[in-house]
Design a protein around this motif. Structure first.
Motif, PDB file in Angstrom:
ATOM      1  N   GLN A   1       0.575  -1.355   0.288  1.00 39.39           N
ATOM      2  CA  GLN A   1       0.048   0.013   0.528  1.00 39.39           C
ATOM      3  C   GLN A   1       1.047   0.970  -0.021  1.00 39.39           C
ATOM      4  N   MET A   2       1.808   1.236   0.363  1.00 36.01           N
ATOM      5  CA  MET A   2       2.481   2.139   0.671  1.00 36.01           C
ATOM      6  C   MET A   2       4.081   1.758   0.411  1.00 36.01           C
ATOM      7  N   ASP A   3       5.287   2.695   0.195  1.00 40.05           N
ATOM      8  CA  ASP A   3       6.757   1.998   0.172  1.00 40.05           C
ATOM      9  C   ASP A   3       6.915   2.420   2.225  1.00 40.05           C
ATOM     10  N   GLN A   4       7.251   1.706   2.206  1.00 40.37           N
ATOM     11  CA  GLN A   4       8.126   1.384   3.790  1.00 40.37           C
ATOM     12  C   GLN A   4       9.163   2.774   3.871  1.00 40.37           C
ATOM     13  N   ASP A   5       9.958   3.317   3.078  1.00 37.64           N
ATOM     14  CA  ASP A   5      10.867   4.036   3.358  1.00 37.64           C
ATOM     15  C   ASP A   5      10.539   5.062   3.416  1.00 37.64           C
ATOM     16  N   ASP A   6       8.882   5.908   2.309  1.00 33.58           N
ATOM     17  CA  ASP A   6       8.181   6.573   2.164  1.00 33.58           C
ATOM     18  C   ASP A   6       7.971   7.250   3.990  1.00 33.58           C
ATOM     19  N   ALA A   7       6.842   6.158   4.150  1.00 35.20           N
ATOM     20  CA  ALA A   7       6.192   5.964   5.357  1.00 35.20           C
ATOM     21  C   ALA A   7       7.172   6.291   6.778  1.00 35.20           C
ATOM     22  N   VAL A   8       8.503   5.878   6.889  1.00 37.75           N
ATOM     23  CA  VAL A   8       9.534   6.606   7.695  1.00 37.75           C
ATOM     24  C   VAL A   8       9.480   7.824   7.040  1.00 37.75           C
ATOM     25  N   LYS A   9       9.781   8.471   6.436  1.00 40.07           N
ATOM     26  CA  LYS A   9      10.313   9.640   5.743  1.00 40.07           C
ATOM     27  C   LYS A   9       8.855  10.483   6.890  1.00 40.07           C
ATOM     28  N   VAL A  10       8.289  10.241   6.657  1.00 40.46           N
ATOM     29  CA  VAL A  10       6.774  11.428   6.918  1.00 40.46           C
ATOM     30  C   VAL A  10       6.795  11.071   8.352  1.00 40.46           C
ATOM     31  N   MET A  11       7.135   9.949   8.894  1.00 38.32           N
ATOM     32  CA  MET A  11       7.107   9.847  10.610  1.00 38.32           C
ATOM     33  C   MET A  11       8.214  10.670  10.834  1.00 38.32           C
ATOM     34  N   GLU A  12       9.382  10.718  10.578  1.00 37.34           N
ATOM     35  CA  GLU A  12      10.198  11.502  11.020  1.00 37.34           C
ATOM     36  C   GLU A  12      10.196  12.558  10.694  1.00 37.34           C
ATOM     37  N   GLY A  13       9.352  13.451   9.459  1.00 37.28           N
ATOM     38  CA  GLY A  13       8.713  14.666   8.715  1.00 37.28           C
ATOM     39  C   GLY A  13       8.066  15.291  10.357  1.00 37.28           C
ATOM     40  N   VAL A  14       7.672  14.499  11.092  1.00 34.51           N
ATOM     41  CA  VAL A  14       5.987  15.107  11.528  1.00 34.51           C
ATOM     42  C   VAL A  14       6.426  15.144  13.375  1.00 34.51           C
ATOM     43  N   ALA A  15       7.776  13.933  13.520  1.00 24.93           N
ATOM     44  CA  ALA A  15       8.495  14.189  14.385  1.00 24.93           C
ATOM     45  C   ALA A  15       9.564  15.602  14.576  1.00 24.93           C
ATOM     46  N   HIS A  16      10.206  15.768  13.221  1.00 25.16           N
ATOM     47  CA  HIS A  16      11.244  17.165  13.677  1.00 25.16           C
ATOM     48  C   HIS A  16       9.784  17.867  13.802  1.00 25.16           C
ATOM     49  N   VAL A  17       9.001  18.416  12.879  1.00 28.31           N
ATOM     50  CA  VAL A  17       7.880  19.663  13.007  1.00 28.31           C
ATOM     51  C   VAL A  17       7.671  19.742  14.226  1.00 28.31           C
ATOM     52  N   VAL A  18       7.371  18.978  14.790  1.00 27.11           N
ATOM     53  CA  VAL A  18       6.516  18.506  16.753  1.00 27.11           C
ATOM     54  C   VAL A  18       7.697  19.088  17.350  1.00 27.11           C
TER      55      VAL A  18
END
Length: 92
Positions: free
Chosen positions: A30-47
């Motif tokens: 459903q979703m490339d896991q590398d992209d999923a990690v990038k999104v999660m890391e991006g959210v963590a950075h913004v927070v």
């Protein structure tokens, strides 16, 4: 149309959780896991760049959302969310 959210912050927190809940539950096809990690890391950075007061507000919203959640799996996701995006680490 009347909003069902008490504030813009609440609406955005709900939307953010919905997106991350989807990503977290996505299978490899459903979703490339590398992209999923990038999104999660991006959210963590913004927070991590939010002020302490903003971080506390987000934690309080997540706690409210978890308390009101009827789906046990989603409630667990909400309860673990602050630690999962390293929000708790930043306040310690």
């Amino acid at each position: 149309m009347t909003s069902s959210y008490s504030s813009l912050t609440r609406a955005l927190a709900e939307a953010l959780v919905d997106v991350l809940w989807f990503i977290d539950g996505s299978e490899d096809e459903q979703m490339d896991q590398d992209d999923a990690v990038k999104v999660m890391e991006g959210v963590a950075h913004v927070v991590s760049t939010l002020s302490s007061d903003q971080q506390q507000e987000l934690i309080a919203l997540l706690e409210e959302m978890a308390t009101a959640e009827t789906n046990p799996a989603r409630r667990e996701f909400l309860e673990e969310f602050p630690e999962g995006i390293r929000l708790i680490d930043h306040l310690s």
